[in-house]
Structures are given as structure tokens and as C-alpha cells.
Design an enzyme around this catalytic site. Structure first.
Site, PDB file in Angstrom:
ATOM      1  N   ARG A  71       0.850  -1.072  -0.024  1.00 49.85           N
ATOM      2  CA  ARG A  71      -0.154   0.152   0.026  1.00 49.85           C
ATOM      3  C   ARG A  71       0.812   1.098   0.004  1.00 49.85           C
ATOM      4  O   ARG A  71       1.767   1.364   0.728  1.00 49.85           O
ATOM      5  CB  ARG A  71      -0.811  -0.054   1.355  1.00 49.85           C
ATOM      6  CG  ARG A  71      -1.765   1.057   1.342  1.00 49.85           C
ATOM      7  CD  ARG A  71      -2.730   1.481   0.441  1.00 49.85           C
ATOM      8  NE  ARG A  71      -3.926   2.132   0.704  1.00 49.85           N
ATOM      9  CZ  ARG A  71      -3.658   3.447   0.629  1.00 49.85           C
ATOM     10  NH1 ARG A  71      -2.649   4.240   0.286  1.00 49.85           N
ATOM     11  NH2 ARG A  71      -4.645   4.396   0.994  1.00 49.85           N
ATOM     12  N   GLU A  79     -11.837   5.014  -4.811  1.00 47.48           N
ATOM     13  CA  GLU A  79     -11.776   3.339  -4.731  1.00 47.48           C
ATOM     14  C   GLU A  79     -12.541   2.829  -6.089  1.00 47.48           C
ATOM     15  O   GLU A  79     -13.427   3.306  -6.874  1.00 47.48           O
ATOM     16  CB  GLU A  79     -13.105   2.816  -3.858  1.00 47.48           C
ATOM     17  CG  GLU A  79     -12.469   3.398  -2.385  1.00 47.48           C
ATOM     18  CD  GLU A  79     -11.188   2.635  -1.790  1.00 47.48           C
ATOM     19  OE1 GLU A  79     -10.805   1.462  -2.368  1.00 47.48           O
ATOM     20  OE2 GLU A  79     -10.642   2.991  -0.969  1.00 47.48           O
ATOM     21  N   ARG A 122      -0.776  -5.410   4.919  1.00 45.70           N
ATOM     22  CA  ARG A 122      -0.060  -4.773   3.739  1.00 45.70           C
ATOM     23  C   ARG A 122       1.510  -4.104   4.147  1.00 45.70           C
ATOM     24  O   ARG A 122       1.341  -3.549   5.067  1.00 45.70           O
ATOM     25  CB  ARG A 122      -0.877  -4.070   2.954  1.00 45.70           C
ATOM     26  CG  ARG A 122      -2.115  -4.713   2.378  1.00 45.70           C
ATOM     27  CD  ARG A 122      -3.086  -3.729   2.027  1.00 45.70           C
ATOM     28  NE  ARG A 122      -3.471  -2.653   2.688  1.00 45.70           N
ATOM     29  CZ  ARG A 122      -4.536  -1.910   2.145  1.00 45.70           C
ATOM     30  NH1 ARG A 122      -5.084  -1.596   1.133  1.00 45.70           N
ATOM     31  NH2 ARG A 122      -4.636  -0.765   3.430  1.00 45.70           N
TER      32      ARG A 122
END
Length: 179
Positions: A71, A79, A122
Site C-alpha cells: 500500500r 476506490e 500490507r
């Protein structure tokens, strides 16, 4: 010997195993215990190969023999793949730009700030393209495909990204002119 009385002996045997041999749990130690790839540490950097672009601010990479989701630090794109959420304005364009910036199979350098992972596991990284050292996070903001998202303690580039966002917004680039 009862269970509570055995605990100090168990701990001693575990420490001895760590000191004398390569004893570790299956899958290695979690990053916060100092295990895993030594390059994956706060403030460090490592080379990675892009496997695929997930969306505008997330990529899947291979670091050595491990697969990781990365990320981007300091940015947030509209999104496109979030479950139970609609596709947002400029989301597909942000994903397309990220796919042009970091192609599948491309080498990148991941630079880490103070916190290595998010709550989803992440890796959090500043991503630099291998072929020309382009700072991908910054390019997304500069082109109006991402807004800044400053989450402490990972703020090493917050000032630079804020300036790029102000310029993109003032010029009406990307989402700033379309949404």
C-alpha cells in the site's frame, strides 16, 4: 512438575534453542519481532518485482521468494475494488495511471518509513520505479489521481506530497477537475 512450575524451564529451552540453533516458528517470526527478511525493516528499502497492480494505490509484488501486497504511503486514490463500495469518480483512471507507471514484471524499490505494515498486513512503502527512479506515490498526486493521506508516524514525504496536491488542485488536474 505442574504446568505453572514448568513455564520457566520451557522459556529457558526456547531461548537456548534460539541462541544455539535456527529455531523459529513455521513461516518465520512476524516482522514486529524482528524476523523475516532483514531488508523489511522500518527505514529500510528493498528491491521488488511487480506482479500486478491491484488499484490506484496498491500493488502485488514479489520480494525474494515472498509475495506481498504493498500500500503506497501518503496517498489515497478513489476506490475501484473495495468490497461493498461503489466505484468512485476517477478511480478507474487512477488505477489505469498506476498500471502505466508500474507495469507487471517491472522492478521497483520499496522504501519504508517508521511503520512497516498496516492493520491489514500490507507493506507500507514509498515506491520508486527501477528503470528511472520515478517516485510513483508523488506522480499519482502530481497528476491528480490521488489525494494525500498522512498517517503518523509515516510522514517523511508529507510536505512534498501536500505541495504536489495543492498544485494539482489549483490546476484542475485529474480528479480535481473531473469530480
Amino acid at each position: 512438575m505442574t504446568w505453572p512450575r514448568a513455564l520457566p524451564w520451557i522459556a529457558l529451552l526456547l531461548v537456548a534453542g534460539l541462541v544455539l540453533g535456527d529455531v523459529r516458528p513455521p513461516g518465520g517470526w512476524p516482522g514486529w519481532l524482528g524476523g523475516g527478511d532483514p531488508a523489511l525493516r522500518p527505514g529500510g528499502s528493498t528491491a521488488a518485482q511487480v506482479e500486478r497492480v491491484v488499484d490506484g494505490d496498491t500493488i502485488a509484488v514479489r520480494v525474494g521468494d515472498e509475495r506481498e501486497r504493498v500500500r503506497y504511503i501518503g496517498v489515497d486514490t478513489p476506490e475501484t475494488v473495495k468490497p461493498d463500495a461503489p466505484v468512485e469518480c476517477w478511480g478507474p483512471a487512477a488505477s489505469a495511471l498506476n498500471k502505466r507507471l508500474v507495469r507487471d514484471g517491472e522492478q521497483v524499490t520499496l522504501r519504508f518509513d517508521r511503520e512497516l505494515r498496516d492493520r491489514y498486513g500490507r507493506l507500507l512503502a514509498y515506491v520508486y520505479r527501477g528503470r528511472d527512479r520515478l517516485f510513483v506515490n508523488a506522480r499519482l498526486v502530481r497528476d491528480g489521481a490521488a489525494r494525500t493521506l498522512s498517517i503518523s508516524p509515516n510522514t517523511a514525504h508529507a510536505g512534498e506530497l501536500a505541495r504536489l496536491q495543492a498544485d494539482a488542485r489549483a490546476a484542475g488536474r485529474g480528479m480535481w477537475g473531473a469530480c
